[in-house]
Design a protein around this motif. Structure first.
Motif, PDB file in Angstrom:
ATOM      1  N   THR A  49       0.822  -1.212   0.000  1.00 32.38           N
ATOM      2  CA  THR A  49       0.000   0.000   0.000  1.00 32.38           C
ATOM      3  C   THR A  49       0.854   1.259   0.000  1.00 32.38           C
ATOM      4  O   THR A  49       0.553   2.239  -0.695  1.00 32.38           O
ATOM      5  N   GLN A  50       1.947   1.242   0.767  1.00 26.75           N
ATOM      6  CA  GLN A  50       2.698   2.471   1.023  1.00 26.75           C
ATOM      7  C   GLN A  50       3.910   2.664   0.127  1.00 26.75           C
ATOM      8  O   GLN A  50       4.325   3.808  -0.103  1.00 26.75           O
ATOM      9  N   TRP A  51       4.510   1.568  -0.370  1.00 26.38           N
ATOM     10  CA  TRP A  51       5.722   1.717  -1.183  1.00 26.38           C
ATOM     11  C   TRP A  51       5.380   1.419  -2.638  1.00 26.38           C
ATOM     12  O   TRP A  51       5.195   0.266  -3.010  1.00 26.38           O
ATOM     13  N   ARG A  52       5.295   2.490  -3.421  1.00 26.29           N
ATOM     14  CA  ARG A  52       4.929   2.336  -4.830  1.00 26.29           C
ATOM     15  C   ARG A  52       5.770   3.295  -5.680  1.00 26.29           C
ATOM     16  O   ARG A  52       5.286   4.352  -6.097  1.00 26.29           O
ATOM     17  N   PRO A  53       7.018   2.957  -5.921  1.00 27.44           N
ATOM     18  CA  PRO A  53       7.839   3.811  -6.790  1.00 27.44           C
ATOM     19  C   PRO A  53       7.188   3.957  -8.173  1.00 27.44           C
ATOM     20  O   PRO A  53       6.346   3.146  -8.572  1.00 27.44           O
ATOM     21  N   ASP A  54       7.610   4.981  -8.895  1.00 26.15           N
ATOM     22  CA  ASP A  54       7.049   5.239 -10.225  1.00 26.15           C
ATOM     23  C   ASP A  54       7.079   3.973 -11.077  1.00 26.15           C
ATOM     24  O   ASP A  54       8.110   3.305 -11.178  1.00 26.15           O
ATOM     25  N   GLY A  55       5.931   3.673 -11.682  1.00 30.23           N
ATOM     26  CA  GLY A  55       5.842   2.537 -12.581  1.00 30.23           C
ATOM     27  C   GLY A  55       5.456   1.233 -11.924  1.00 30.23           C
ATOM     28  O   GLY A  55       5.215   0.238 -12.617  1.00 30.23           O
ATOM     29  N   LEU A  56       5.390   1.215 -10.583  1.00 26.44           N
ATOM     30  CA  LEU A  56       5.094  -0.050  -9.894  1.00 26.44           C
ATOM     31  C   LEU A  56       3.686  -0.101  -9.315  1.00 26.44           C
ATOM     32  O   LEU A  56       3.298  -1.126  -8.752  1.00 26.44           O
ATOM     33  N   ASP A  57       2.930   0.977  -9.466  1.00 25.76           N
ATOM     34  CA  ASP A  57       1.571   1.007  -8.907  1.00 25.76           C
ATOM     35  C   ASP A  57       0.717  -0.166  -9.371  1.00 25.76           C
ATOM     36  O   ASP A  57       0.000  -0.789  -8.576  1.00 25.76           O
ATOM     37  N   ARG A  58       0.772  -0.445 -10.665  1.00 25.00           N
ATOM     38  CA  ARG A  58      -0.135  -1.474 -11.198  1.00 25.00           C
ATOM     39  C   ARG A  58       0.180  -2.843 -10.633  1.00 25.00           C
ATOM     40  O   ARG A  58      -0.717  -3.667 -10.429  1.00 25.00           O
ATOM     41  N   TYR A  59       1.467  -3.096 -10.366  1.00 20.61           N
ATOM     42  CA  TYR A  59       1.824  -4.393  -9.765  1.00 20.61           C
ATOM     43  C   TYR A  59       1.318  -4.469  -8.328  1.00 20.61           C
ATOM     44  O   TYR A  59       0.780  -5.493  -7.901  1.00 20.61           O
ATOM     45  N   ALA A  60       1.504  -3.387  -7.576  1.00 24.71           N
ATOM     46  CA  ALA A  60       1.035  -3.380  -6.193  1.00 24.71           C
ATOM     47  C   ALA A  60      -0.478  -3.578  -6.144  1.00 24.71           C
ATOM     48  O   ALA A  60      -0.988  -4.356  -5.322  1.00 24.71           O
ATOM     49  N   GLU A  61      -1.202  -2.904  -7.035  1.00 26.96           N
ATOM     50  CA  GLU A  61      -2.654  -3.045  -7.071  1.00 26.96           C
ATOM     51  C   GLU A  61      -3.069  -4.466  -7.450  1.00 26.96           C
ATOM     52  O   GLU A  61      -4.018  -5.029  -6.878  1.00 26.96           O
TER      53      GLU A  61
END
Length: 372
Positions: A204-216
């Motif tokens: 939820t908290q660590w989402r460097p640029d470009g990694l949002d979709r993987y975290a989601e």
């Protein structure tokens, strides 16, 4: 089972476990479990308990027999407990060891309270979060990555033997929660030099640029979102490889190892003793589980932890100049370092019983007496 039901399920499981430990005279003043409530995903997540005692028992071997009996009784109450209570506790610590900050801060940062003093627990958690970043943290988090990256994680090795529901969903859970999420948790900690409390928090908290979709995507698997569960476990595994390759580019390289100070050495001693204090209970349960429970894969899994314990003890033994170092060397010699089978565990139980004075001395040594 709906995810909204999970917190109450694990709260009830923790309360049941405490009652069984009390009924068998284990004497715990506090019980905690690894990971945060949001990280326990029913019906797939097991609960990994830590036992805290006000003082060590007079006889650790006999105490382990009581702990094994309590665990067996708890598992026998419901078929689902074969998975939810997969194994006996992972550590036993003495309260004074936690008070003296000798329990690894990154380990303690992941704890959630089952029973005991909430005030003491919050004090320990706050101190763990505020402690300066050090070599103990680097080893803890990089150890998680080294154990899984580079092809070391094998989906086939994540046994479904005690899984009662939807094997396909469990396989996806393994990819998301046993592979991707722990690595993301470790990468987040190393990249930010902060001790993350759990897997969900890291995603939820660590989402460097470009990694949002993987975290989601992987958080979607955590909450059983329908659109996230369309992929096969193998497809999801390939996606996890890609996501972690991208995440690892945000993690700084490991620095040169530095010599450990006396306090770090004491932490290594306490963490190793804490793990070995519950081994006999684990072996007793694995060798004689309740009818229908499968433990062969858990027996095989012991090898990794026992090798790590032997390596730590041999490093602590050094030149065997002090009595504590000589005790570490004697204890290391009692730990099997090859593949573990039922025969290995039976032989080691017998060996530890014959060498009981050494084992009891090691498990009972107080931090004040650990001179290295």
């Amino acid at each position: 089972m709906a995810v909204t039901e999970a917190p109450s399920l694990y709260l009830g499981l923790g309360a049941l476990y405490k009652r069984e430990l009390d009924a068998h005279g284990v004497g715990a003043v506090m019980l905690t479990h690894k990971w945060q409530p949001a990280d326990l995903l029913a019906p797939h997540s097991d609960i990994d308990v830590r036992v805290l005692l006000s003082q060590g028992p007079a006889d650790w071997e006999e105490w382990n027999h009581r702990l094994a009996a309590a665990h067996t009784a708890a598992v026998g109450r419901e078929i689902s407990h074969r998975r939810l209570l997969e194994h006996p506790p992972g550590f036993a610590f003495i309260v004074a060891e936690v008070d003296r900050r000798l329990v690894s801060a990154p380990e303690l940062a992941t704890w959630s309270l089952i029973s005991g003093s909430a005030r003491d627990f919050q004090r320990w958690k706050s101190r763990a979060q505020m402690a300066p970043w050090c070599e103990v943290d680097e080893r803890f988090y990089r150890g998680i990555l080294q154990g899984r990256l580079g092809g070391r994680y094998q989906l086939a090795a994540d046994s479904a033997d005690n899984v009662m529901e939807d094997i396909g969903a469990y396989r996806r859970h393994c990819v998301a929660w046993h592979y991707l999420a722990p690595c993301w948790f470790a990468a987040a900690a190393l990249a930010t030099r902060t001790r993350c409390p759990g897997k969900t928090a890291a995603l939820t908290q660590w989402r460097p640029d470009g990694l949002d979709r993987y975290a989601e995507l992987f958080l979607g698997h955590a909450v059983d979102r329908p659109d996230a569960c369309l992929r096969s476990p193998r497809h999801l595994l390939r996606t996890a490889h890609v996501a972690l390759e991208a995440a690892m580019r945000r993690v700084p390289d490991a620095g040169r190892p530095v010599g450990q100070g006396e306090e770090h050495a004491r932490t290594n001693w306490v963490m190793t003793a804490g793990m070995l204090r519950v081994r006999v209970a684990r072996w007793l349960y694995y060798l004689d589980p309740p009818p229908g429970a499968t433990t062969g894969y858990l027996i095989r899994r012991e090898a990794k932890e026992l090798r790590a314990a032997a390596q730590t003890l041999n490093a602590l033994a050094g030149d065997e100049a002090t009595s504590a170092q000589r005790l570490a060397a004697r204890m290391a010699a009692l730990i099997p370092t090859g593949p573990t089978t039922a025969g290995t565990l039976r032989a080691t139980l017998s060996l530890w019983h014959r060498q009981k004075p050494t084992v009891e001395d090691f498990l009972s040594l107080t931090p004040a007496d650990v001179h290295l």
